[in-house]
Scaffold this motif. Sequence first.
Motif, PDB file in Angstrom:
ATOM      1  N   THR A 158      24.786  11.103   4.046  1.00 20.91           N
ATOM      2  CA  THR A 158      23.422  10.579   4.089  1.00 20.91           C
ATOM      3  C   THR A 158      22.673  10.687   2.767  1.00 20.91           C
ATOM      4  N   PHE A 159      23.079  11.612   1.894  1.00 21.11           N
ATOM      5  CA  PHE A 159      22.318  11.836   0.663  1.00 21.11           C
ATOM      6  C   PHE A 159      22.717  10.848  -0.421  1.00 21.11           C
ATOM      7  N   ALA A 163      18.751   6.325  -4.293  1.00 17.40           N
ATOM      8  CA  ALA A 163      17.964   5.654  -3.259  1.00 17.40           C
ATOM      9  C   ALA A 163      16.774   6.506  -2.838  1.00 17.40           C
ATOM     10  N   THR A 164      16.967   7.817  -2.784  1.00 20.66           N
ATOM     11  CA  THR A 164      15.879   8.714  -2.383  1.00 20.66           C
ATOM     12  C   THR A 164      14.769   8.731  -3.422  1.00 20.66           C
ATOM     13  N   LEU A 344      16.799   3.645   4.783  1.00 18.64           N
ATOM     14  CA  LEU A 344      17.730   3.302   3.716  1.00 18.64           C
ATOM     15  C   LEU A 344      18.979   2.674   4.312  1.00 18.64           C
ATOM     16  N   GLU A 345      19.480   1.664   3.619  1.00 24.90           N
ATOM     17  CA  GLU A 345      20.574   0.848   4.159  1.00 24.90           C
ATOM     18  C   GLU A 345      21.818   1.671   4.480  1.00 24.90           C
ATOM     19  N   ALA A 351      15.126   8.681   8.924  1.00 21.13           N
ATOM     20  CA  ALA A 351      13.958   8.061   8.317  1.00 21.13           C
ATOM     21  C   ALA A 351      13.594   8.882   7.072  1.00 21.13           C
ATOM     22  N   TYR A 352      12.931   8.241   6.132  1.00 16.58           N
ATOM     23  CA  TYR A 352      12.506   8.907   4.900  1.00 16.58           C
ATOM     24  C   TYR A 352      10.989   8.719   4.776  1.00 16.58           C
ATOM     25  N   TYR A 353      10.278   9.823   4.889  1.00 13.71           N
ATOM     26  CA  TYR A 353       8.819   9.790   4.841  1.00 13.71           C
ATOM     27  C   TYR A 353       8.355  10.213   3.444  1.00 13.71           C
TER      28      TYR A 353
END
Length: 357
Positions: A158-159, A163-164, A344-345, A351-353
């Motif tokens: 996931t990391f 993208a983050t 993110l795809e 989810a990324y808040y």
Amino acid sequence: MCLAHSKVVDEFADQSDLPPFAAGLVDTINKAATAMSLSIGHRLGLFDAMREGDALTPADWAHRLGLQERYVAEWLGAVTTAGITSVDAEGRFSLPAEHALFLGEQAPAGSMTSMMQWVGVLAPVETEIVRCFRKGGGVPYSSYPRFHEVMEEEGKLTFDADATLALAPGLVERLERGIDVLDVGCGRGRQLHAFAERFPNSHFTGYDLSSDAIATARERSANLDNLRFEVLDCMRMRDKEAFDLVFTFDAIHDQPHPLQLLQNIHRAMRDGAIYIGQDIWAHTDVAENRDHPLAPFIYTISLMHCMTVSLAQGGVGLGAAWGEEQARELFAEAGFGDVAMHRLEHDIQNAYYVCRT
């Protein structure tokens, strides 16, 4: 241990005649068993060894990996009848190339067998969970000895650092110039280690409750002078206006008091700081999760770990499926006035808040 005495199976000797729901239950037990075999193959490196496409007998596979032939043969029986591996007329077993893309720790398309390890991590606490149903309370972190190991492997899927960081324009440039960064509930520190290597002008701190996880993180980062780790119950954070960037990776929903932790994070942030929280994506309302591709997994892992470890600490037991709606409420209550949610795809689970004061 079989289905032979089930009245349903007795009545419908041919599985093709089973009512759809009953047939689905047979499929469920087969897939659950396959998940366990996938986990074993992942841990032993069997899938990585088979990726080159060789076709070998159980004895030859066992010899190649230094394993016991009888166990390898039985495992091959499980994964072959599940359609994972193939067997030829000479009794030689191989892994189809299209399957090899997703299997094993070194899977080219990303390991999907790593997540199968959760079956083995969670199953041993079933009796304790049953007790909790009747008596209340929870199951403590100490009952999950492989939790941080498996969590770290999941993080590899996931990391995505680029993208983050791209979620907050200008963040990379700030990190290059030098800022103070905190990872709350950092586990073994894999994400923070990657950032510290990439941005030597910034300083990074990781907090986690687990002394074992922090010991591993410190050992790995001994060569980095801009990275430190501290054993800390994040409920007891007292930092005030100390950080320019804060991360949490799948670390809010299983806390005893998530709102308190978010308030601690908010207090630790300087003016203009950014908080990026990665956490399980779902809706708060169960009815809205019926079409979620991972909903049964999310609710079950929450029941068997996330919710119960919170309750074991006298917490609220928020659970993994706290949902976007409740997340936004808690962020606002903690003092975050600007909250943007992103997907993110590459990551179907989270989810990324991106939160600002």
